[in-house]
Enzyme design. Structure first.
Site, short mmCIF file in Angstrom:
data_model
loop_
_atom_site.label_atom_id
_atom_site.label_comp_id
_atom_site.label_asym_id
_atom_site.label_seq_id
_atom_site.Cartn_x
_atom_site.Cartn_y
_atom_site.Cartn_z
N THR A 43 -7.23 -8.19 7.02
CA THR A 43 -6.75 -7.01 7.72
C THR A 43 -6.54 -5.88 6.73
OG1 THR A 43 -5.62 -8.42 9.33
CG2 THR A 43 -4.95 -6.10 9.24
N ASN B 54 -23.43 -3.85 7.47
CA ASN B 54 -23.07 -3.22 6.20
C ASN B 54 -22.51 -4.22 5.19
OD1 ASN B 54 -22.05 -0.84 4.45
ND2 ASN B 54 -20.18 -1.99 4.91
N ALA C 64 -31.48 -11.13 -2.58
CA ALA C 64 -31.06 -11.19 -1.18
C ALA C 64 -31.36 -9.88 -0.46
CB ALA C 64 -29.58 -11.52 -1.09
N LYS C 65 -31.11 -8.75 -1.13
CA LYS C 65 -31.38 -7.45 -0.51
C LYS C 65 -32.88 -7.22 -0.34
CE LYS C 65 -27.17 -5.92 0.13
NZ LYS C 65 -26.63 -5.81 1.50
N SER D 169 -30.05 -2.17 -0.44
CA SER D 169 -29.70 -1.57 -1.74
C SER D 169 -30.98 -1.26 -2.49
CB SER D 169 -28.84 -2.55 -2.56
OG SER D 169 -28.72 -2.12 -3.91
N TYR E 122 -27.99 -10.99 -5.79
CA TYR E 122 -27.77 -9.88 -4.86
C TYR E 122 -29.05 -9.09 -4.66
CZ TYR E 122 -25.95 -5.32 -3.30
OH TYR E 122 -25.73 -4.14 -2.63
#
Length: 264
Positions: free
Chosen positions: A47, A88, A159-160, A142, A156
């Site tokens: 939160t 996102n 994956a992008k 990205s 990363y």
């Protein structure tokens, strides 16, 4: 006859989900869609300490398959549909040191968050979009999908790159069914986390924040426009892409990097 758009209320009546929507570019995107009149749901693992009371928050760890299914069911049960999905969520927590220090766990965790989470969400929300013949899916990728940094973020980047390719393939399948699919690939964004990193670099190198920022831009090979992106730069473009003004756009990757990538 040309269409007329109410730019201040062009998303009125739309139900939107922004993953990773409590900070950085995700928060800016959520607030931009809210400003355009949409009902906006945001997700994150925790939160937010502070946020916009008009955003609908649902806690969810989307790296877990079960959490993705639960989120999908909760949104469709509460709101009846989803019109706009902005995938996102993303990030890298792998250590520096190149390929040799990266374990299977590092790779799998990164791919779960950056590739499989959006794949699962698309799979969950696409059937009702196709049934209605209307919907928009945005994948936030990205420039590392094309410009990988091997020292610390290779999983990363991989994956992008996979997300970009998947997004293109998905658009070919569903665009004829009324669902537009688009990819946005930002370069370096000056988020709150980036600002803190610049402060640490400046302190450790006995330099100014401006000098620290320039050193990072130099490490990227330079940013011709002379600065990192602001979250609002990304949000404004996403706001356009999901709007009726972009109704003919699908299947395309849009790079927002201030000219960082040195190739066409």
């Amino acid at each position: 006859m040309e269409k007329e758009f109410d730019f201040n209320n062009e998303l009125s009546g739309k139900i939107c989900l922004v993953t990773g929507g409590t900070k950085g570019a995700g928060k800016a995107i959520a607030e931009r869609l809210l400003k355009a009149g949409a009902t906006v749901i945001v997700t994150a693992r925790n939160t937010p300490e502070s946020g916009n009371a008009n955003l609908q928050f649902i806690a969810s760890d989307l790296s877990e398959p079960e959490a993705t299914q639960k989120l999908t069911e909760e949104i469709l049960s509460k709101f009846g549909r989803l019109d706009i999905l902005v995938n996102n969520l993303g990030g890298s927590e792998t250590p520096g040191g190149g390929f040799a220090v990266l374990s299977d766990d590092h790779w799998e965790a990164t791919i779960q968050t950056n590739l499989l989470a959006p794949v699962r969400l698309d799979r969950g929300f696409l059937p009702q979009m196709i049934e209605r013949g209307n919907g928009v899916i945005i994948h936030i990728a990205s420039i590392q999908g094309k410009l990988p940094l091997y020292e610390s973020t290779l999983p990363y980047a991989a994956a992008k790159a996979g997300l970009i390719n998947y997004s293109k393939g998905l658009s070919k399948e569903v665009s004829s069914k009324g669902v537009r699919v688009l990819t946005v690939s930002p370069g370096w964004i000056m988020t709150t986390a980036s600002t803190r990193m610049m402060e640490r670099i400046a302190e450790n190198s006995n330099s100014t924040i401006e000098q620290a920022t320039q050193s990072v831009m130099d490490a990227l090979g330079g940013i011709p426009i002379g600065r990192p992106a602001q979250p609002s730069d990304i949000a404004e473009f996403v706001g356009f892409l999901v709007s009726p003004r972009a109704s003919y756009l699908t299947g395309t990757e849009y790079v927002i990097d201030g000219g960082t990538i040195p190739t066409v």
